[in-house]
Design a protein around this motif. Structure first.
Motif, PDB file in Angstrom:
ATOM      1  N   UNK A 294      -1.225  17.964   5.203  1.00  0.00           N
ATOM      2  CA  UNK A 294      -0.930  19.091   4.317  1.00  0.00           C
ATOM      3  C   UNK A 294       0.201  19.961   4.862  1.00  0.00           C
ATOM      4  N   UNK A 295       0.561  19.760   6.113  1.00  0.00           N
ATOM      5  CA  UNK A 295       1.650  20.515   6.728  1.00  0.00           C
ATOM      6  C   UNK A 295       2.683  19.514   7.219  1.00  0.00           C
ATOM      7  N   UNK A 296       3.643  19.204   6.360  1.00  0.00           N
ATOM      8  CA  UNK A 296       4.617  18.147   6.639  1.00  0.00           C
ATOM      9  C   UNK A 296       5.984  18.790   6.722  1.00  0.00           C
ATOM     10  N   UNK A 297       6.590  18.756   7.910  1.00  0.00           N
ATOM     11  CA  UNK A 297       7.834  19.486   8.132  1.00  0.00           C
ATOM     12  C   UNK A 297       8.903  18.555   8.702  1.00  0.00           C
ATOM     13  N   UNK A 298      10.057  18.536   8.040  1.00  0.00           N
ATOM     14  CA  UNK A 298      11.203  17.805   8.558  1.00  0.00           C
ATOM     15  C   UNK A 298      11.836  18.638   9.670  1.00  0.00           C
ATOM     16  N   UNK A 299      11.975  18.048  10.858  1.00  0.00           N
ATOM     17  CA  UNK A 299      12.439  18.790  12.025  1.00  0.00           C
ATOM     18  C   UNK A 299      13.898  18.548  12.386  1.00  0.00           C
ATOM     19  N   UNK A 300      14.481  17.440  11.911  1.00  0.00           N
ATOM     20  CA  UNK A 300      15.875  17.173  12.257  1.00  0.00           C
ATOM     21  C   UNK A 300      16.122  15.711  12.566  1.00  0.00           C
ATOM     22  N   UNK A 301      17.151  15.450  13.345  1.00  0.00           N
ATOM     23  CA  UNK A 301      17.572  14.087  13.655  1.00  0.00           C
ATOM     24  C   UNK A 301      16.495  13.298  14.398  1.00  0.00           C
ATOM     25  N   UNK A 302      16.723  11.999  14.528  1.00  0.00           N
ATOM     26  CA  UNK A 302      15.792  11.118  15.237  1.00  0.00           C
ATOM     27  C   UNK A 302      15.423  11.704  16.598  1.00  0.00           C
TER      28      UNK A 302
END
Length: 296
Positions: free
Chosen positions: A161-169
């Motif tokens: 329920x808490x899905x966060x894109x953080x950045x590059x590989x």
């Protein structure tokens, strides 16, 4: 490649968390192919309609989205980069999502090797333990290309329920290290608080009613302290895997020129527990350190 309800999903790893996670995907209607080194761990999923594959290679040949959650970085490397691994056998355009807590360096290597083959790799470690996995409420921290993240987010949404894109590989793994560093020192505080309450003659369950929702509140205090009090040390997350994670975090911190004494203390305490045979207990078994007459 567009993700549709007919997209075949592969899932490798049926441990404490993986079994529940794969179950959510199957229940949602996606065709599911599973592999784990011990087949009987997958029996429940197979009975519900999942298809068995006898190797990562076979999963890669059948699925267009492949999720892995295995034990150690060495397992991740073998599953992805080995001769019978995913990258050598996946269909072009497939999405590879490693949800194991592993090293940022390995995440970048997998991303680069996958890209050479026309594959899309994401590092997406999770937090929330067996409870979060069972309830589909994990926190998922993701590194890789944003377009790939956006494409598979509907599947990730079945797991957390808490899905966060953080950045590059590698960014997902770096974020998970932040998570583990915070948990390590927090768990020490939780264990010491419960032990103090007991030594002071208080009812620890009543103490929790007062402090769990106040400034001292944390996931560990609310979800793991009750298990400590009840003497239930079954793993939501294994001590042996937590030690692995903390060592990765310590190594990464050293590369950054950062000294983190709280983490160093936690590794020391957990290592003592592991030497006493507690490596397969849950992380909250740190409580035993404070209740052993010899103080381990």
């Amino acid at each position: 490649m567009l993700i549709s309800e007919n997209t075949v999903v592969g899932f490798i790893g049926q441990g404490v968390m993986g079994k529940s996670m794969a179950g959510h995907i199957l229940k949602s209607g996606y065709p599911l192919v599973v592999y784990t080194r011990t087949k009987n761990k997958a029996e429940e999923l197979l009975e519900k309609g999942a298809e068995w594959a006898d190797s990562p290679k076979k999963v890669a040949e059948k699925a267009k989205v492949i999720i892995t959650i295995v034990g150690y970085p060495s397992d991740v490397e073998e599953v992805y980069l080995g001769e019978k691994g995913i990258i050598h056998h996946a269909k072009q355009g497939s999405y590879l999502i490693d949800m194991t807590t592993s090293t940022p360096t390995l995440a970048v290597k997998i991303f680069e090797e996958a890209k050479k083959k026309g594959l899309k790799a994401l590092d997406a470690p999770v937090s929330g333990g067996d409870i979060g996995a069972r309830e589909g409420k994990l926190s998922i921290m993701v590194g890789g290309e944003y377009e790939d993240f956006a494409a598979v987010k509907p599947i990730l949404s079945l797991l957390g329920t808490n899905i966060v894109y953080q950045g590059d590989a590698g960014s997902g793994q770096h974020t998970k290290m932040c998570n583990q560093i915070a948990i390590a020192s927090n768990m020490i505080g939780v264990c010491e608080a419960i032990t103090y309450a007991e030594k002071a003659g208080l009812n620890p369950k009543n103490v929790l009613k007062s402090i769990a929702s106040g400034a001292a509140g944390s996931w560990s205090l609310s979800n793991l302290a009750p298990r400590m009090i009840d003497g239930n040390f079954e793993p939501g997350f294994y001590i042996k895997h937590f030690i692995k994670d903390m060592n990765i975090a310590l190594e990464e911190a050293e590369k950054l020129g950062l000294t983190i004494p709280g983490l160093s203390l936690a590794i020391s305490l957990y290592s003592q527990l592991a030497e006493k045979g507690e490596e397969n207990s849950g992380t909250h078994a740190l409580y035993k350190y404070y209740n052993d007459n010899e103080n381990v």
